[in-house]
Design a protein around this motif. Sequence first.
Motif, short mmCIF file in Angstrom:
data_model
loop_
_atom_site.label_atom_id
_atom_site.label_comp_id
_atom_site.label_asym_id
_atom_site.label_seq_id
_atom_site.Cartn_x
_atom_site.Cartn_y
_atom_site.Cartn_z
N ALA A 126 46.32 29.26 58.99
CA ALA A 126 45.48 28.47 58.08
C ALA A 126 44.64 29.38 57.18
O ALA A 126 44.49 29.13 55.98
N ARG A 127 44.08 30.46 57.76
CA ARG A 127 43.29 31.40 56.96
C ARG A 127 44.17 32.08 55.91
O ARG A 127 43.74 32.31 54.78
N ILE A 128 45.42 32.42 56.29
CA ILE A 128 46.34 33.03 55.34
C ILE A 128 46.66 32.08 54.20
O ILE A 128 46.70 32.47 53.03
N ARG A 129 46.89 30.80 54.52
CA ARG A 129 47.19 29.82 53.47
C ARG A 129 46.00 29.69 52.51
O ARG A 129 46.19 29.53 51.30
N THR A 130 44.80 29.75 53.04
CA THR A 130 43.61 29.65 52.20
C THR A 130 43.54 30.82 51.22
O THR A 130 43.29 30.64 50.03
N VAL A 131 43.78 32.02 51.72
CA VAL A 131 43.77 33.19 50.85
C VAL A 131 44.87 33.07 49.80
O VAL A 131 44.66 33.38 48.62
N SER A 132 46.03 32.60 50.21
CA SER A 132 47.16 32.45 49.29
C SER A 132 46.83 31.49 48.16
O SER A 132 47.16 31.73 47.00
N ARG A 133 46.13 30.41 48.48
CA ARG A 133 45.80 29.41 47.46
C ARG A 133 44.82 29.94 46.43
O ARG A 133 44.89 29.60 45.25
N PHE A 134 43.88 30.77 46.86
CA PHE A 134 42.78 31.13 45.98
C PHE A 134 42.79 32.59 45.52
O PHE A 134 41.93 32.97 44.74
N SER A 135 43.75 33.38 45.97
CA SER A 135 43.75 34.80 45.59
C SER A 135 43.97 35.00 44.10
O SER A 135 43.49 35.98 43.52
N ASN A 136 44.67 34.08 43.45
CA ASN A 136 44.91 34.21 42.02
C ASN A 136 43.82 33.57 41.18
O ASN A 136 43.84 33.65 39.96
N GLY A 137 42.87 32.90 41.83
CA GLY A 137 41.81 32.25 41.08
C GLY A 137 42.21 30.88 40.58
O GLY A 137 41.38 30.03 40.33
N SER A 138 43.49 30.62 40.41
CA SER A 138 43.95 29.35 39.87
C SER A 138 44.40 28.40 40.96
O SER A 138 44.63 27.23 40.71
N GLY A 139 44.52 28.91 42.18
CA GLY A 139 45.00 28.08 43.27
C GLY A 139 46.51 27.92 43.23
O GLY A 139 47.08 27.21 44.03
N GLN A 140 47.18 28.62 42.27
CA GLN A 140 48.62 28.51 42.14
C GLN A 140 49.24 29.89 42.24
O GLN A 140 48.65 30.90 41.82
N GLN A 141 50.42 29.96 42.75
CA GLN A 141 51.17 31.21 42.79
C GLN A 141 52.62 30.84 42.69
O GLN A 141 53.28 30.59 43.69
N LYS A 142 53.12 30.84 41.46
CA LYS A 142 54.49 30.40 41.21
C LYS A 142 55.25 31.48 40.46
O LYS A 142 54.68 32.23 39.67
N ILE A 143 56.55 31.52 40.72
CA ILE A 143 57.45 32.39 39.98
C ILE A 143 58.46 31.49 39.28
O ILE A 143 59.10 30.65 39.92
N ASN A 144 58.60 31.64 37.97
CA ASN A 144 59.54 30.85 37.18
C ASN A 144 60.54 31.78 36.50
O ASN A 144 60.14 32.66 35.72
N ILE A 145 61.80 31.58 36.78
CA ILE A 145 62.87 32.34 36.14
C ILE A 145 63.90 31.35 35.64
O ILE A 145 64.48 30.60 36.43
N GLU A 146 64.09 31.33 34.32
CA GLU A 146 64.91 30.30 33.69
C GLU A 146 64.39 28.93 34.12
O GLU A 146 63.21 28.66 34.02
N ASP A 147 65.27 28.09 34.72
CA ASP A 147 64.84 26.77 35.17
C ASP A 147 64.55 26.73 36.67
O ASP A 147 64.41 25.67 37.26
N LEU A 148 64.43 27.93 37.28
CA LEU A 148 64.13 28.03 38.70
C LEU A 148 62.63 28.20 38.89
O LEU A 148 62.01 29.07 38.27
N GLU A 149 62.04 27.38 39.75
CA GLU A 149 60.61 27.46 40.04
C GLU A 149 60.42 27.67 41.54
O GLU A 149 60.91 26.90 42.36
N ILE A 150 59.67 28.72 41.88
CA ILE A 150 59.37 29.04 43.29
C ILE A 150 57.87 28.94 43.48
O ILE A 150 57.10 29.72 42.90
N ASP A 151 57.44 27.97 44.27
CA ASP A 151 56.02 27.78 44.58
C ASP A 151 55.75 28.50 45.91
O ASP A 151 56.11 27.99 46.97
N ILE A 152 55.11 29.67 45.84
CA ILE A 152 54.95 30.51 47.03
C ILE A 152 54.09 29.85 48.10
O ILE A 152 54.50 29.74 49.26
N PRO A 153 52.85 29.41 47.78
CA PRO A 153 52.01 28.83 48.85
C PRO A 153 52.62 27.57 49.47
O PRO A 153 52.52 27.36 50.68
N ALA A 154 53.25 26.73 48.64
CA ALA A 154 53.80 25.48 49.14
C ALA A 154 55.18 25.66 49.76
O ALA A 154 55.69 24.73 50.40
N ARG A 155 55.77 26.84 49.59
CA ARG A 155 57.10 27.13 50.12
C ARG A 155 58.14 26.14 49.59
O ARG A 155 59.01 25.66 50.30
#
Length: 225
Positions: free
Chosen positions: A110-139
């Motif tokens: 749970a503590r790791i998920r919290t850090v993951s959500r807020f480490s970028n400041g935006s609460g989001q951490q996504k990788i987008n390549i072409e039409d592929l979207e990877i949401d890291i915190p949400a898996r």
Amino acid sequence: MKILIVEDEKKLAGFIQQGLSQAGYLAEVCNNGSEALEMAIKNDFDLILLDLMLPGINGFDFLKNLRTFGTETPVIIISAVADSKQVVQGLDLGAVDYIRKPFEWDELLARIRTVSRFSNGSGQQKINIEDLEIDIPARKVKRGNTEIELTSKEFILLEYLARNANLVLTKNQLLENAWNMNFDPESNIVEVYMHQLRKKIDKGFDNPLIKTVIGAGYMLKGDKQ
């Protein structure tokens, strides 16, 4: 999410690494404070789990030097040192959280998920390549409007490919970073998982993203959005 575990108790470090891998994270272990500092400065980790009582340099000196070198990787201290003075010192040196040993596994996640959500400041951490979207915190993974179900190991493999998009990754690199395994020329585990991943990511789409580079390795090829 790539995590560095800095812990000199090898049994505990192995337990944490195995648990994180099963939860879908990339995890590396270092049992020495000085060696871990070098790893943390030279490599791109998303989070560091840090014990305080370490050979080489202790956790407090690790934190001081990490910030001196300008590395802002979030750090969660995990320590049996429970005195409030040490807790305050660790947080003042730049740790984002402090967990006392022994700890509950679900609490650590749970503590790791919290850090993951807020480490970028935006609460989001996504990788987008072409039409592929990877949401890291949400898996979660989507291609276009299609949601794609991946196993934990498939997600780790895809995340590593995406973080290194358009670079050829050798079988050895994939084993070390997605499986924490040394190269075994007899193993076909990479081929098996790449075949499964390609079916899920590319099958039914006009533009295949996962490429095999004959004699070299694999790559996820496409424009980052």
